[in-house]
Design a protein around this motif. Structure first.
Motif, mmCIF file in Angstrom:
data_model
loop_
_atom_site.group_PDB
_atom_site.id
_atom_site.type_symbol
_atom_site.label_atom_id
_atom_site.label_comp_id
_atom_site.label_asym_id
_atom_site.label_seq_id
_atom_site.Cartn_x
_atom_site.Cartn_y
_atom_site.Cartn_z
ATOM 1 N N SER A 4 0.928 -1.135 0.065
ATOM 2 C CA SER A 4 0.007 0.115 0.123
ATOM 3 C C SER A 4 0.935 1.269 -0.029
ATOM 4 C CB SER A 4 -0.879 0.006 1.067
ATOM 5 O OG SER A 4 -1.706 1.164 1.370
ATOM 6 N N PRO A 11 0.119 2.878 4.131
ATOM 7 C CA PRO A 11 -0.211 1.774 5.140
ATOM 8 C C PRO A 11 -0.892 2.495 6.354
ATOM 9 C CG PRO A 11 2.251 2.244 4.778
ATOM 10 C CD PRO A 11 1.592 3.114 3.652
ATOM 11 N N ASP A 43 -4.175 3.404 5.792
ATOM 12 C CA ASP A 43 -5.008 2.243 5.792
ATOM 13 C C ASP A 43 -5.188 1.609 7.106
ATOM 14 O OD1 ASP A 43 -5.145 2.539 3.096
ATOM 15 O OD2 ASP A 43 -3.688 0.940 2.534
ATOM 16 N N ALA A 44 -4.420 1.788 8.161
ATOM 17 C CA ALA A 44 -4.562 1.205 9.326
ATOM 18 C C ALA A 44 -5.642 1.857 10.294
ATOM 19 C CB ALA A 44 -3.307 1.120 10.154
ATOM 20 N N LEU A 55 -8.416 3.473 8.760
ATOM 21 C CA LEU A 55 -9.729 3.584 7.905
ATOM 22 C C LEU A 55 -10.878 3.148 8.672
ATOM 23 C CD1 LEU A 55 -8.690 2.981 4.349
ATOM 24 C CD2 LEU A 55 -9.076 5.101 5.343
ATOM 25 N N ARG A 103 -13.434 3.618 2.827
ATOM 26 C CA ARG A 103 -12.691 2.695 1.904
ATOM 27 C C ARG A 103 -11.752 3.525 1.021
ATOM 28 N NH1 ARG A 103 -17.293 2.338 -0.559
ATOM 29 N NH2 ARG A 103 -17.237 2.879 -2.772
ATOM 30 N N ARG A 104 -10.659 3.301 0.605
ATOM 31 C CA ARG A 104 -9.694 3.719 0.085
ATOM 32 C C ARG A 104 -9.608 3.047 -1.490
ATOM 33 N NH1 ARG A 104 -4.344 3.161 -1.767
ATOM 34 N NH2 ARG A 104 -4.193 1.470 -0.450
ATOM 35 N N GLU A 105 -9.817 3.913 -2.551
ATOM 36 C CA GLU A 105 -9.686 3.565 -3.855
ATOM 37 C C GLU A 105 -8.774 4.350 -4.304
ATOM 38 O OE1 GLU A 105 -13.549 4.604 -5.498
ATOM 39 O OE2 GLU A 105 -14.569 2.923 -4.303
ATOM 40 N N SER A 118 -6.144 6.771 -4.905
ATOM 41 C CA SER A 118 -5.823 8.050 -3.754
ATOM 42 C C SER A 118 -7.261 8.884 -3.432
ATOM 43 C CB SER A 118 -4.818 8.991 -4.470
ATOM 44 O OG SER A 118 -5.352 9.075 -5.809
ATOM 45 N N LEU A 150 -10.540 8.602 -0.714
ATOM 46 C CA LEU A 150 -11.364 7.765 0.122
ATOM 47 C C LEU A 150 -12.671 7.759 0.076
ATOM 48 C CD1 LEU A 150 -9.608 9.004 3.684
ATOM 49 C CD2 LEU A 150 -9.179 6.753 2.112
#
Length: 280
Positions: A9, A12, A15-16, A18, A32-34, A36, A38
């Motif tokens: 990722s 990271p 993401d941790a 989210l 959720r991330r797509e 760059s 959210l």
């Protein structure tokens, strides 16, 4: 044939955290991330800047964040370790309130200096810094491998679920006690750092110290928190003119300086109070 490993990722630390965030627009969970961006289940989208911080602040922008010159001065000054004793005190108080892989939330995080210090003391913890200064967030997003950063206004409800933080840090920053209380888990810890009347006194014209400042803090915190311990961190710095100039330039006083070069002292007092609070 074995499956190809998933690519690492690019974000990271973000993401941790989210799963702890909430949509700033509709408060929906599970951003959720797509790539760059959210996105919340309702479709509200928020860009991740190329520097790594999430742009969650919507609508009218806060105007109190540090400007680029102040951030550059802060980066130079803090890199010399001259506020190390303050950072150590913050990290020690934070370490007593965090367990396992909990979240350390730094509200008004600036460049992430104090958040990084706390995470160094808490090897399993995740970090999130909130600030309204885009320039500061560029540094905060790189301050520590486990520190995420997001643009936010401290006076708005935080884009976080209830009771998700083990520790909230508020170091030389505006305070929002109701939101601090909402996002802290039971048994968590709030660490508030503020200057005393003697802090950086050599850089300021003599002014009357407001004797009610600590009382106002007590009244603001009292409905939500109980003070557990207060530590005073005080020492004298011997600084060359360049460092004194950066120290002056990273404070709000910098906004009121005239064109003339100020007289810079060689010895400057650092004096702050750090209080750890328990939620009621």
């Amino acid at each position: 044939m074995s499956a190809s490993p998933l690519p690492a990722s690019p974000f990271p630390a973000l993401d941790a955290v989210l799963g702890l965030l909430r949509c700033p627009v509709c408060r929906a969970p599970s951003l959720r991330r797509e790539r760059s961006v959210l996105r919340c289940p309702a479709g509200h989208a928020f860009d991740i800047a190329r520097h790594g911080y999430a742009g969650l602040l919507t609508g009218a922008r806060a105007t109190s964040g540090d400007d680029p010159a102040m951030v550059r001065a802060r980066e130079r000054f803090l890199s010399g370790g001259r506020y190390g004793p303050v950072r150590d005190a913050v990290a020690e108080l934070a370490a007593e309130g965090c367990t396992g892989s909990g979240l350390v939330l730094d509200v008004g995080c600036g460049t992430g200096y104090y958040l990084a210090g706390a995470l160094d003391r808490l090897p399993g913890a995740r970090g999130l810094g909130l600030d309204s200064s885009v320039r500061a967030l560029r540094t905060a997003a790189r301050a520590h491998e486990r520190a995420a950063a997001a643009a936010w206004d401290v006076f708005r409800p935080f884009p976080l679920a209830d009771r998700v933080a083990d520790v909230v840090l508020d170091v030389f920053a505006p305070r929002n006690p109701a939101e601090f209380h909402r996002v802290l888990r039971p048994g968590g810890r709030l660490v508030v750092v503020r200057p005393t009347g003697g802090h950086l006194a050599e850089l300021r014209a003599p002014v009357a110290v407001d004797p009610a400042k600590e009382e106002r803090l007590r009244r603001a915190m009292e409905p939500y928190f109980t003070a557990a311990v207060t530590e005073r961190v005080e020492y004298v710095l011997s600084v060359p003119p360049a460092d004194a100039r950066d120290l002056l330039g990273m404070t709000p006083t910098a906004r009121h300086l005239g064109p003339a070069e100020p007289v810079l002292p060689r010895r400057i007092t650092v004096s702050v109070l750090a209080t750890a609070y328990r939620p009621r």
